[in-house]
Design an enzyme around this catalytic site. Sequence first.
Site, PDB file in Angstrom:
ATOM      1  CD  GLU A  34      -2.835  -1.306   0.119  1.00  0.00           C
ATOM      2  OE1 GLU A  34      -2.821  -0.461  -0.789  1.00  0.00           O
ATOM      3  OE2 GLU A  34      -3.601  -2.261   0.116  1.00  0.00           O
ATOM      4  CG  HIS A  47      -4.297   0.446   5.479  1.00  0.00           C
ATOM      5  ND1 HIS A  47      -5.661   0.553   5.313  1.00  0.00           N
ATOM      6  CD2 HIS A  47      -3.901  -0.544   4.658  1.00  0.00           C
ATOM      7  CE1 HIS A  47      -6.054  -0.341   4.425  1.00  0.00           C
ATOM      8  NE2 HIS A  47      -5.004  -1.024   4.015  1.00  0.00           N
ATOM      9  CG  HIS A  84      -6.445  -5.080   6.057  1.00  0.00           C
ATOM     10  ND1 HIS A  84      -5.072  -5.138   6.133  1.00  0.00           N
ATOM     11  CD2 HIS A  84      -6.740  -4.430   4.906  1.00  0.00           C
ATOM     12  CE1 HIS A  84      -4.564  -4.569   5.067  1.00  0.00           C
ATOM     13  NE2 HIS A  84      -5.539  -4.126   4.306  1.00  0.00           N
ATOM     14  CG  HIS A 135      -8.499  -2.481   1.305  1.00  0.00           C
ATOM     15  ND1 HIS A 135      -7.751  -2.885   0.227  1.00  0.00           N
ATOM     16  CD2 HIS A 135      -7.613  -2.157   2.265  1.00  0.00           C
ATOM     17  CE1 HIS A 135      -6.469  -2.820   0.534  1.00  0.00           C
ATOM     18  NE2 HIS A 135      -6.361  -2.378   1.767  1.00  0.00           N
TER      19      HIS A 135
END
Length: 185
Positions: A46, A65, A67, A127
């Site tokens: 990413e 970030h 998940h 995502h």
Amino acid sequence: NVSCRGPEGFLITPAGVPYRDLSAEQMVPLALDCAPEPGGLRPSSEWRMHAAIYARRPEVSAIVHTHSPRATALACAGRGIPPFHYMIALAGGDVRCMPYATFGTSELAESAVRGREGRRATLLATHGVIAVGSTLNAAHAVAVEVARLERGTLLAFAVEIARLALFAFLACLECGTLIAFAVEI
């Protein structure tokens, strides 16, 4: 994955290294305007998303970030987090869910930038969530609060579905058209 802005670009977590095994020396340095150089540890897939955010949001110095299961559930349903609780202010307002784009692509990077306009967090369809801050602690605090709001959002949706199902059941009873059904658990 996590990154922090630096004087020459940014540092980002490497791909394929479990966080419990990660050391500060393994962070991958990247410039904002170029692809990673071959050799050494690969940056998170990413990295484009992180670079795009840093390039367009000079006030952002850190990105988290995740998940997380709840964020991914909301993102798979294409649902954002509405402003149902005052703590949404930490994210800068409602947390939008941006359209699907393949992970690691410039399309996902652009979607992440657009979703965060005026916000400190956004969901990325199918995502996860991305949170930003002026420091790593601030970005982490946004990510943690968004995780709490994800739980509240999912619970509120479940209550609403149950309420609507009850009203439908009562309406069927009232008009005499009750249809029996079974739910397997």
